[in-house]
Design a protein around this motif. Structure first.
Motif, PDB file in Angstrom:
ATOM      1  N   ARG A 146       0.829  -1.203   0.000  1.00 16.49           N
ATOM      2  CA  ARG A 146       0.000   0.000   0.000  1.00 16.49           C
ATOM      3  C   ARG A 146       0.867   1.258   0.000  1.00 16.49           C
ATOM      4  O   ARG A 146       0.528   2.255  -0.656  1.00 16.49           O
ATOM      5  N   VAL A 147       1.996   1.207   0.688  1.00 18.35           N
ATOM      6  CA  VAL A 147       2.919   2.346   0.675  1.00 18.35           C
ATOM      7  C   VAL A 147       3.446   2.564  -0.739  1.00 18.35           C
ATOM      8  O   VAL A 147       3.525   3.701  -1.227  1.00 18.35           O
ATOM      9  N   ARG A 148       3.811   1.469  -1.414  1.00 13.58           N
ATOM     10  CA  ARG A 148       4.330   1.590  -2.774  1.00 13.58           C
ATOM     11  C   ARG A 148       3.282   2.175  -3.716  1.00 13.58           C
ATOM     12  O   ARG A 148       3.616   2.960  -4.611  1.00 13.58           O
ATOM     13  N   GLN A 149       2.016   1.811  -3.513  1.00 14.72           N
ATOM     14  CA  GLN A 149       0.962   2.343  -4.369  1.00 14.72           C
ATOM     15  C   GLN A 149       0.656   3.804  -4.061  1.00 14.72           C
ATOM     16  O   GLN A 149       0.280   4.566  -4.953  1.00 14.72           O
ATOM     17  N   GLU A 232       8.869 -12.482   2.288  1.00  9.93           N
ATOM     18  CA  GLU A 232       8.409 -11.105   2.095  1.00  9.93           C
ATOM     19  C   GLU A 232       7.417 -10.827   3.208  1.00  9.93           C
ATOM     20  O   GLU A 232       6.265 -11.233   3.143  1.00  9.93           O
ATOM     21  N   LEU A 233       7.891 -10.144   4.230  1.00 11.43           N
ATOM     22  CA  LEU A 233       7.101  -9.978   5.449  1.00 11.43           C
ATOM     23  C   LEU A 233       6.545  -8.561   5.537  1.00 11.43           C
ATOM     24  O   LEU A 233       7.283  -7.588   5.669  1.00 11.43           O
ATOM     25  N   THR A 234       5.218  -8.458   5.459  1.00 14.69           N
ATOM     26  CA  THR A 234       4.552  -7.165   5.560  1.00 14.69           C
ATOM     27  C   THR A 234       4.281  -6.832   7.017  1.00 14.69           C
ATOM     28  O   THR A 234       3.734  -7.647   7.759  1.00 14.69           O
ATOM     29  N   ILE A 235       4.651  -5.620   7.414  1.00 12.43           N
ATOM     30  CA  ILE A 235       4.500  -5.167   8.800  1.00 12.43           C
ATOM     31  C   ILE A 235       3.749  -3.850   8.751  1.00 12.43           C
ATOM     32  O   ILE A 235       4.345  -2.767   8.747  1.00 12.43           O
ATOM     33  N   ASP A 236       2.422  -3.911   8.667  1.00  9.67           N
ATOM     34  CA  ASP A 236       1.674  -2.674   8.433  1.00  9.67           C
ATOM     35  C   ASP A 236       0.329  -2.618   9.144  1.00  9.67           C
ATOM     36  O   ASP A 236      -0.508  -1.768   8.831  1.00  9.67           O
ATOM     37  N   GLY A 237       0.094  -3.495  10.104  1.00  5.91           N
ATOM     38  CA  GLY A 237      -1.154  -3.443  10.859  1.00  5.91           C
ATOM     39  C   GLY A 237      -2.399  -3.703  10.032  1.00  5.91           C
ATOM     40  O   GLY A 237      -3.503  -3.357  10.449  1.00  5.91           O
ATOM     41  N   GLY A 238      -2.220  -4.313   8.854  1.00  3.76           N
ATOM     42  CA  GLY A 238      -3.364  -4.625   7.997  1.00  3.76           C
ATOM     43  C   GLY A 238      -3.628  -3.601   6.907  1.00  3.76           C
ATOM     44  O   GLY A 238      -4.605  -3.735   6.158  1.00  3.76           O
ATOM     45  N   ASP A 239      -2.777  -2.593   6.759  1.00  2.39           N
ATOM     46  CA  ASP A 239      -3.025  -1.555   5.761  1.00  2.39           C
ATOM     47  C   ASP A 239      -3.091  -2.107   4.342  1.00  2.39           C
ATOM     48  O   ASP A 239      -3.859  -1.616   3.506  1.00  2.39           O
ATOM     49  N   ALA A 240      -2.273  -3.122   4.040  1.00  2.16           N
ATOM     50  CA  ALA A 240      -2.284  -3.695   2.695  1.00  2.16           C
ATOM     51  C   ALA A 240      -3.604  -4.389   2.385  1.00  2.16           C
ATOM     52  O   ALA A 240      -3.929  -4.638   1.221  1.00  2.16           O
ATOM     53  N   LEU A 241      -4.375  -4.709   3.440  1.00  2.00           N
ATOM     54  CA  LEU A 241      -5.699  -5.302   3.274  1.00  2.00           C
ATOM     55  C   LEU A 241      -6.781  -4.222   3.182  1.00  2.00           C
ATOM     56  O   LEU A 241      -7.970  -4.545   3.150  1.00  2.00           O
ATOM     57  N   PHE A 242      -6.339  -2.968   3.155  1.00  3.58           N
ATOM     58  CA  PHE A 242      -7.234  -1.809   3.122  1.00  3.58           C
ATOM     59  C   PHE A 242      -8.161  -1.800   4.345  1.00  3.58           C
ATOM     60  O   PHE A 242      -9.352  -1.547   4.252  1.00  3.58           O
ATOM     61  N   ILE A 243      -7.537  -2.136   5.486  1.00  6.49           N
ATOM     62  CA  ILE A 243      -8.216  -1.998   6.760  1.00  6.49           C
ATOM     63  C   ILE A 243      -8.469  -0.510   7.027  1.00  6.49           C
ATOM     64  O   ILE A 243      -7.610   0.337   6.779  1.00  6.49           O
ATOM     65  N   ASP A 244      -9.640  -0.194   7.530  1.00  4.66           N
ATOM     66  CA  ASP A 244      -9.958   1.193   7.892  1.00  4.66           C
ATOM     67  C   ASP A 244      -9.565   1.413   9.342  1.00  4.66           C
ATOM     68  O   ASP A 244     -10.290   1.053  10.261  1.00  4.66           O
ATOM     69  N   SER A 245      -8.382   1.987   9.540  1.00  2.00           N
ATOM     70  CA  SER A 245      -7.863   2.226  10.883  1.00  2.00           C
ATOM     71  C   SER A 245      -8.155   3.661  11.288  1.00  2.00           C
ATOM     72  O   SER A 245      -7.595   4.599  10.706  1.00  2.00           O
ATOM     73  N   PRO A 246      -8.998   3.888  12.290  1.00  3.84           N
ATOM     74  CA  PRO A 246      -9.281   5.268  12.727  1.00  3.84           C
ATOM     75  C   PRO A 246      -8.033   6.032  13.143  1.00  3.84           C
ATOM     76  O   PRO A 246      -7.879   7.211  12.803  1.00  3.84           O
TER      77      PRO A 246
END
Length: 253
Positions: A146-149, A232-246
């Motif tokens: 998601r950061v790359r996009q 390839e280990l993603t460390i993003d709290g679910g952001d790549a899954l398009f989680i809506d984090s308040p």
């Protein structure tokens, strides 16, 4: 002391993620060599390690320069006797400007050089050294999907190239018992706290912290991950899954 008797070289030792890794690795018994183009942040990290009784050396190095990389590795081996792990934390060039027609070709070339050549130069020199030690671990710190996009095309190309390089090297270096991984963090918003490095709040709904990346790197460098390579280990709290984090949405607004 999960890294007792290991020597870890960190290239690009200026970011909060590389500082957190350096401090944690030293806590866990490693001897740490830091390399960066500029001295200020690197020396601050080294001072924190020494204050806690850790072994650390610093070496001002431009990782795009082969002769400087050779000097860095020679000094590290002379001081610490070898190298077991390499953390590639160099890079940069993140921005959210997406107009490819307005991008300067030098910006494109700079993104590739600072993210990929800084990985290539140390690795080509380190492979026989790690092999002589019986194996080892190479980790490149890329960026989450998601950061790359969200970033510009040059940054996205460079960071994706780091992941592809890690996976290719994992296959190539398997017979030499050298493990290779790519860590892919999301945006790390929280600052690194003072004091001892310890796990942060055990919950997903929060901002990313440099310590989250450091603990992932610690596991991969330790013997606990001896049968893991090409990760390839993603460390993003679910952001790549398009989680809506308040909490993360609030920072972005």
């Amino acid at each position: 002391m999960r890294l007792r008797d290991k020597v870890v070289l960190i290239g690009g030792a200026g970011s909060n993620m590389s500082r957190a890794s350096a401090l944690l690795f030293a806590q866990e018994g490693a001897k740490v060599a830091l390399a960066a183009r500029t001295n200020e942040k690197m020396h601050e990290t080294a001072q924190r390690i020494r204050a806690d009784g850790g072994d650390v050396l610093t070496h001002q190095t431009d990782l795009t320069d082969t002769s400087q990389v050779d000097s860095l590795i020679d000094v590290t081996i002379s001081e610490f006797g070898g190298i077991d792990c390499f953390i590639h934390a160099a890079g940069g060039f993140f921005s959210t400007e997406h107009d490819i027609t307005a991008m300067d070709p030098e910006f494109w070339d700079g993104a590739l050089e600072n993210n990929l050549r800084t990985l290539f130069n140390p690795v080509r020199k380190l492979v026989p050294i790690l092999q002589e030690r019986g194996g080892g671990c190479i980790i490149t710190i890329s960026a989450g999907a998601r950061v790359r996009q969200d970033a510009n095309a040059a940054y996205a190309a460079a960071k994706a190239g780091m992941v592809a390089t890690a996976k290719n090297l994992a296959k190539e270096l398997y017979e030499k018992n050298i493990r290779v991984h790519a860590l892919c963090p999301g945006i790390i918003w929280d600052p690194l706290p003072d004091g001892e490095i310890a796990p942060v709040a055990p919950q997903l709904e929060r901002l990313g912290n440099p310590i989250d990346v450091a603990y992932a790197a610690l596991w991969l460098c330790s013997d606990e991950a001896a049968w893991v390579t090409g990760l390839e280990l993603t460390i993003d709290g679910g952001d790549a899954l398009f989680i809506d984090s308040p909490s993360r949405r609030e920072v972005l607004m």
